[in-house]
Design an enzyme around this catalytic site. Sequence first.
Site, mmCIF file in Angstrom:
data_model
loop_
_atom_site.group_PDB
_atom_site.id
_atom_site.type_symbol
_atom_site.label_atom_id
_atom_site.label_comp_id
_atom_site.label_asym_id
_atom_site.label_seq_id
_atom_site.Cartn_x
_atom_site.Cartn_y
_atom_site.Cartn_z
ATOM 1 N N ASP A 68 68.908 111.685 28.733
ATOM 2 C CA ASP A 68 68.430 110.592 28.275
ATOM 3 C C ASP A 68 69.406 109.647 27.986
ATOM 4 O O ASP A 68 70.071 109.711 27.147
ATOM 5 C CB ASP A 68 67.675 110.799 27.148
ATOM 6 C CG ASP A 68 66.669 109.606 26.732
ATOM 7 O OD1 ASP A 68 67.254 108.436 26.806
ATOM 8 O OD2 ASP A 68 65.471 109.664 26.506
ATOM 9 N N HIS A 69 69.533 108.665 29.067
ATOM 10 C CA HIS A 69 70.817 107.687 29.002
ATOM 11 C C HIS A 69 70.882 107.018 27.861
ATOM 12 O O HIS A 69 71.766 106.539 27.501
ATOM 13 C CB HIS A 69 71.025 107.303 30.473
ATOM 14 C CG HIS A 69 70.123 106.085 30.610
ATOM 15 N ND1 HIS A 69 68.966 105.818 31.033
ATOM 16 C CD2 HIS A 69 70.348 104.680 30.367
ATOM 17 C CE1 HIS A 69 68.336 104.747 30.944
ATOM 18 N NE2 HIS A 69 69.443 103.678 30.405
ATOM 19 N N HIS A 79 63.378 107.333 26.189
ATOM 20 C CA HIS A 79 64.252 106.407 25.353
ATOM 21 C C HIS A 79 63.693 106.101 23.872
ATOM 22 O O HIS A 79 64.498 106.046 23.127
ATOM 23 C CB HIS A 79 64.479 105.094 26.185
ATOM 24 C CG HIS A 79 64.720 105.363 27.739
ATOM 25 N ND1 HIS A 79 65.625 106.741 28.012
ATOM 26 C CD2 HIS A 79 64.564 105.015 28.870
ATOM 27 C CE1 HIS A 79 65.722 106.643 29.389
ATOM 28 N NE2 HIS A 79 65.212 105.595 29.908
HETATM 29 C C1 BG6 Z 1 65.276 103.942 33.094
HETATM 30 C C2 BG6 Z 1 63.723 103.497 33.643
HETATM 31 O O1 BG6 Z 1 64.988 105.203 32.696
HETATM 32 O O2 BG6 Z 1 65.664 103.080 32.034
HETATM 33 C C3 BG6 Z 1 63.861 102.026 34.106
HETATM 34 O O3 BG6 Z 1 63.443 104.171 34.579
HETATM 35 C C4 BG6 Z 1 64.514 100.968 33.156
HETATM 36 O O4 BG6 Z 1 62.436 101.554 34.491
HETATM 37 C C5 BG6 Z 1 65.870 101.760 32.573
HETATM 38 O O5 BG6 Z 1 64.762 99.723 33.846
HETATM 39 C C6 BG6 Z 1 66.391 100.716 31.499
HETATM 40 O O6 BG6 Z 1 67.580 101.306 31.033
HETATM 41 P P1 BG6 Z 1 68.668 100.083 30.467
HETATM 42 O O7 BG6 Z 1 69.777 101.012 30.193
HETATM 43 O O8 BG6 Z 1 69.058 99.196 31.512
HETATM 44 O O9 BG6 Z 1 67.929 99.861 29.249
#
Ligand code: BG6
Length: 508
Positions: free
Chosen positions: A182-183, A245
């Site tokens: 989960d980044h 997230h």
């Molecule tokens: C991803 C989603 O997991 O996270 C995307 O699939 C979203 O739709 C993205 O744009 C947002 O990540 P960050 O790090 O740019 O907030």
Amino acid sequence: MDKTSPQLLIIFGASGDLTERKLMPALFSLYQANHLPKKFAVLGISRSDADDASFREQAVLKNKHIPETIKNHGLRKSFAELVFYFDLGDSYDVDYSALRDRIAALNKSQKTEGNFIFYLSTPPSLYETIARNLNAAGLTTENGGWTRLIVEKPFGYDLASAHQLNLNLQKYFQESQIYRIDHYLGKETVQNLLVTRFANSIFEPLWNRNYIRHVEITSAESVGVENRGGYYDSSGALRDMFQNHLLQIVSLVVMEPPIGSEPEEIRNEKVKALKSLRIMRDPEILNKNTIRGQYLAGECNGETVVGYRQEKGVDPNSKTETYAAIKFYVDNWRWADVPFYVRTAKRMPTKVTEVVIHFKTPHHQIFKNSLVQNKDNKLIIRIQPNEGILVKFGVKVPGQGFEVARANLDFYYSDLADQKIMEAYERLLLDAMQGDATLYARADEVEAAWEFVDPIVEFWQKDPHAVTFGYSAGVWGPKNADDLIEGNYTWRNPGEHLTDDPGFCVIT
Ligand code: BG6
């Protein structure tokens, strides 16, 4: 001591977008900063007709996501030499013995000591197929070294599919070998939620129902669905952002202090936190506490943009939500009766993710003439951008009487100028290379999140009372989303491009 042992990183789906945009740039950064082990190699695998040389060109040397500087020119070349490619042919569902031989040869030539990470950056429908074929080829067995599996999101489509996927992967890998990405957990500021709470004695005593009135979490994006209309239309904001997230952030805000900082201790508390979210099943409650919206054509950052239904790959009658706002409660001693408001959306006026802790107004009001919003303290934890922390507190306006105004105490990560903040993927890859699963989601964690989300998705999909509100691109969602918040409060809409438009309409 070098904590990162020699290893081979094997990426399935290597010709895909994620490898080019995130994984290779992250690996290159780790290489540049000397974080990769001395004996290290990457083997890209996909169904594209390529070889080592062409893959190196595409993934490293000509990768526009790896910025070209005079300083890194030579480094790019030497990094590219650590990168190899294997063409799997027409399908991922084949005999992996040729792949096994290639891995064995690289293991020998690169001296990676039998340590392998398999990174699945493919559509989730292929996860089990790949795990099964790796197992059949004897590649899941740890022979002197270790073997780990990293899987990308989405992890399942609902509770049943996530549970099945867990069972399918656990047939071939031990839970301790599986790393679910989960980044958001790789973001410094998300991790800092733990530190803010548990390394300070000034916040934790207040971190409960006695002092906190409500908690607000926003994750807004100004982009639309970009070129992912097909995927997004069958997913929606709730599955795409909220289930993973945002509930990860919620779990860090809600959790009890862990006994220590060991991965399992932290993860146990996060699971407990997710399990204490009150699951809403009654349609009336769901109707009152959830709002979904979809962006219509409008202006975003000065640019005229099309509505969601006009995006490529999207059903022109789609009701899929690009905006989701949920109010819920947490059933435990600490949080009883404290409402949580969490929203996420695309095509908002700005990109911002933040947690706002709204403290209660003082129990006894002495300065009665001040507005209510001038009385409550707020702690704002900015996840991105302008990463930092802001405390809002009341100060006396100079002059006669006791007029109270808001003042800010702020801290910005950028002030730590000598510290390079790692990108989320850098941090997560490095952690997996070192066998640290703290920032990865465990099977029961993912399932607990789905358990909360499933009834909302079902209500939105099936119940005739579940309407989708339209909002113009470039505004803060449907106006009635403010009605979700109890009392005289509204969402905090941060950022520059605020707009007081739009009202709301229901799309049929
Ligand atoms: C991803 C989603 O997991 O996270 C995307 O699939 C979203 O739709 C993205 O744009 C947002 O990540 P960050 O790090 O740019 O907030």
